[in-house]
Scaffold this active site. Sequence first.
Site, short mmCIF file in Angstrom:
data_model
loop_
_atom_site.label_atom_id
_atom_site.label_comp_id
_atom_site.label_asym_id
_atom_site.label_seq_id
_atom_site.Cartn_x
_atom_site.Cartn_y
_atom_site.Cartn_z
N HIS A 1 2.32 2.04 -3.14
CA HIS A 1 1.42 3.02 -3.75
C HIS A 1 1.94 4.44 -3.65
O HIS A 1 1.17 5.39 -3.75
CB HIS A 1 0.03 2.92 -3.10
CG HIS A 1 -0.67 1.63 -3.37
ND1 HIS A 1 -1.93 1.34 -2.89
CD2 HIS A 1 -0.29 0.53 -4.09
CE1 HIS A 1 -2.29 0.13 -3.28
NE2 HIS A 1 -1.30 -0.39 -4.00
N ASP B 1 0.86 -1.19 0.00
CA ASP B 1 0.00 0.00 0.00
C ASP B 1 0.90 1.24 0.00
O ASP B 1 2.04 1.17 -0.46
CB ASP B 1 -0.96 -0.03 1.20
CG ASP B 1 -2.28 0.66 0.91
OD1 ASP B 1 -2.25 1.85 0.53
OD2 ASP B 1 -3.34 0.05 1.06
#
Length: 432
Positions: free
Chosen positions: A282, A259
Amino acid sequence: MRLANGVRLRLPLFATMLFLGGVVEGRGGALTASGGLVSALSLGDRTADRVSHSDWKRRVVSVVFDVKRFGALADGRTDDRKAFEAAWNEACRSTGRVNLLIPKGTYLLGPVRFAGPCTDVSSLTIKVQGHLKASTNLSQYGSDAGWVEFGWVEGLSLTGGGVFNGQGAEAWLYNNCLVDFDCKLLPPNIKFISMNKTSVRGVTSVNSKSFHIALVECEGFRGSEIRISAPADSPNTDGIHIERSSGVYISKSRIRTGDDCISIGQGNSLVRITNINCGPGHGISVGSLGRYRHEGNVSGVVVQDCNMTGTANGIRIKTWPDSPDSSIATNMTFENIRMNNVTNPIIIDQTYCPFASCSFKVTTSISGTYGGTSSSPLAVALECSRGFPCQDIYLQDVRLDLLDGKRDMNVTSSCKNVKAKYIGTQIPPPCA
């Protein structure tokens, strides 16, 4: 300074003597050893004889509490939580300079909270040299609790080069927060709550069940030389999540996760991120913002000299549409951000929503410089809300090329409801 039997010992200022096997205390100028702890004594040439016993202990004694001396087996099979808690309780009740030692070995550990305040401790260092493995029994973890949790302590240092292994693979199947608004949050590896003047240096976090490191309502946090690792497809495993905190400085760290490498949530101010190597992951994100009522503003964010490699995003600001309250994200600077094979290098998304129906409002200000390669033709996406368009957006010296092998295509930009100003080189060309 005089020892027993009239022997005089002269030490230069800040010299240190290390005693093994006992607590060293000063009693009328003599040294006594007792108990099962390890202590160090620091003295000046002529000051020790002139201070009271209590002041002397506070100023010059450094006590080390070894978790193994409190019953930790470090066999990787027996839960050593009670030994860790016992060592912490003694350390927190101690006086002066205190060290909690977790020596080399493999420690199975259920959820543990190191809570203060530690009223008489002038400095507290936790030195993790071992490999800590989290229990995989999710029923042991409370709601919104961390695996290793620190709270309400001032002046804590966490160091030692050790590993926090969340053993998250078995739990990721239950991490459904991307599809369930009311999901149960899984425990982060390390959580700091209401901490002041905290330092974290040289520790490693792997395979967290949720966030690797979470900061909530902290002030004066410094993190450096942190190593974070989890598979690229591990859900909701943000590297470092910051919320309702101020004066945070994260630097010289390597983050590979599933993430956001670093996520800056609501209510933060004066956050500086430098020299971060991110990827997979991310990218570095502000948000998501505006999901709940009474969220605080975000301001004073600086992200500098960072590398994004193989990430889904580079720099992202994400907010929920039609928020129940209005909040502002402003005074943010992103500069010298190097992108390498990044899918969405620059993205502002005021319509972020992983569910079918969502709501949000926000105003955003950002400036920055970027360079590197994009793995998709759309390199810059500024998607803002009609009711609260993005304002004071400055993009300076942006140069993003497509990866080798895609030179026959041009990178592009997309804008919606944004008021932007462009300075210097702009590749892709400005869209507004």
